[in-house]
Design an enzyme around this catalytic site. Structure first.
Site, PDB file in Angstrom:
ATOM      1  N   TYR A   1      46.517  43.346   8.648  1.00  0.00           N
ATOM      2  CA  TYR A   1      45.141  43.840   8.515  1.00  0.00           C
ATOM      3  C   TYR A   1      44.693  44.211   7.092  1.00  0.00           C
ATOM      4  O   TYR A   1      43.625  43.794   6.658  1.00  0.00           O
ATOM      5  CB  TYR A   1      44.902  45.044   9.435  1.00  0.00           C
ATOM      6  CG  TYR A   1      44.814  44.708  10.909  1.00  0.00           C
ATOM      7  CD1 TYR A   1      45.063  43.423  11.386  1.00  0.00           C
ATOM      8  CD2 TYR A   1      44.490  45.687  11.836  1.00  0.00           C
ATOM      9  CE1 TYR A   1      45.008  43.128  12.737  1.00  0.00           C
ATOM     10  CE2 TYR A   1      44.420  45.409  13.192  1.00  0.00           C
ATOM     11  CZ  TYR A   1      44.677  44.117  13.636  1.00  0.00           C
ATOM     12  OH  TYR A   1      44.604  43.840  14.963  1.00  0.00           O
ATOM     13  N   GLU A  32      31.368  41.547   0.988  1.00  0.00           N
ATOM     14  CA  GLU A  32      30.803  41.940  -0.317  1.00  0.00           C
ATOM     15  C   GLU A  32      31.791  41.674  -1.447  1.00  0.00           C
ATOM     16  O   GLU A  32      31.445  41.076  -2.468  1.00  0.00           O
ATOM     17  CB  GLU A  32      30.450  43.439  -0.320  1.00  0.00           C
ATOM     18  CG  GLU A  32      29.383  43.847   0.656  1.00  0.00           C
ATOM     19  CD  GLU A  32      29.958  44.248   2.015  1.00  0.00           C
ATOM     20  OE1 GLU A  32      30.881  43.575   2.505  1.00  0.00           O
ATOM     21  OE2 GLU A  32      29.460  45.223   2.595  1.00  0.00           O
TER      22      GLU A  32
HETATM   23  N1  THU Z   1      33.237  44.511   6.747  1.00  0.00           N
HETATM   24  C1  THU Z   1      32.611  43.839   5.748  1.00  0.00           C
HETATM   25  O1  THU Z   1      32.910  42.688   5.449  1.00  0.00           O
HETATM   26  N2  THU Z   1      31.631  44.491   5.079  1.00  0.00           N
HETATM   27  C2  THU Z   1      31.178  45.721   5.389  1.00  0.00           C
HETATM   28  O2  THU Z   1      30.253  46.207   4.743  1.00  0.00           O
HETATM   29  C3  THU Z   1      31.788  46.475   6.462  1.00  0.00           C
HETATM   30  C4  THU Z   1      32.960  45.864   7.106  1.00  0.00           C
HETATM   31  C5  THU Z   1      34.262  43.786   7.507  1.00  0.00           C
HETATM   32  C6  THU Z   1      35.671  44.197   7.285  1.00  0.00           C
HETATM   33  C7  THU Z   1      36.317  43.729   8.569  1.00  0.00           C
HETATM   34  O3  THU Z   1      36.644  42.360   8.447  1.00  0.00           O
HETATM   35  C8  THU Z   1      35.222  43.865   9.593  1.00  0.00           C
HETATM   36  O4  THU Z   1      34.014  43.946   8.874  1.00  0.00           O
HETATM   37  C9  THU Z   1      35.368  45.054  10.475  1.00  0.00           C
HETATM   38  O5  THU Z   1      35.538  46.210   9.737  1.00  0.00           O
END
Ligand code: THU
Length: 214
Positions: free
Chosen positions: A119, A126
């Site tokens: 994980y 972003e």
């Molecule tokens: N995640 C993002 O890519 N950007 C965000 O702003 C919040 C969370 C992703 C990380 C992970 O792959 C999934 O969303 C769940 O947390």
């Protein structure tokens, strides 16, 4: 009873301020004068600290737009972020995120979240696009970043809120851009527009924080 001699020979131990115990017969003596002195000292320290304690107000602001109200160039950027959720690799969270980054040269780069069976090895949308841009378009400033989230068959209702690590990276790359980077957080009906990445991370740790310690 305490043997006077042992007291004179200083065979006493201090249990706590103003309270001493004879090392010989173990009887305890309370020294009211010391207690009173320390008490007064603590009261003064408390008053002094209360006088210095004050509030540090940290404010931030965003504008809330409906999609139709957004300027056309930002609507296009949001659209690219929304499309990008299709490329998300999120078999573990089933939460797809798309990001679109507008550069100073007018180019739009995109990224999506990339997960991993281990994980912590995954990366948010972003930072995927921000690091890609910095690695492949060095020296070109970042103007605006749009972010969209998608889960359970639809875009998230409330505008998506970037994690702390992504805010930190945005703040740094905004600084290397030498001008503010707008951040657009997309919800199903509304978009939150932050005029600067720093608005999402007030009181940030930036390179000056390191230099000031040298
Ligand atoms: N995640 C993002 O890519 N950007 C965000 O702003 C919040 C969370 C992703 C990380 C992970 O792959 C999934 O969303 C769940 O947390």
């Amino acid at each position: 009873m305490c043997d006077d001699k042992c007291y004179k020979n200083r065979r006493t131990e201090s249990l706590r301020s103003g309270v001493r115990q004879c090392g010989y017969c173990k009887s305890t003596t309370i020294h009211l004068d010391t207690l009173a002195f320390n008490g007064i000292f603590y009261i003064f320290a408390l008053i002094y600290n209360m006088k210095n304690m004050h509030e540090l107000k940290i404010e931030t602001r965003a504008q809330v737009f409906s999609y139709a109200e957004l300027p056309a160039s930002l609507q296009a950027l949001v659209q690219r972020a929304k499309e990008q959720v299709q490329n998300s690799y999120s078999p573990y969270s089933h939460f797809a995120v798309g990001a679109a980054l507008l550069l100073d040269n007018g180019e739009i780069l995109t990224g999506s979240n990339q997960e991993n069976a281990a994980y912590p090895s995954g990366l948010c949308a972003e930072r995927t696009v921000l690091f890609y841009a910095h690695a492949n378009r060095p020296g070109i400033g970042m103007r605006a970043l749009a972010i969209a989230g998608y889960t359970n068959g639809s875009y998230v209702d409330d505008p998506i809120s970037p994690c702390g690590s992504c805010r930190q990276v945005m703040a740094e790359f905004e600084q290397t851009s030498n001008h503010p980077m707008q951040v657009l957080l997309c919800g199903a009906r509304e978009v939150y527009l932050f005029e600067s990445a720093r608005d999402l991370l007030p009181y940030s740790f930036l390179k000056e924080s390191l230099l000031s310690e040298r």
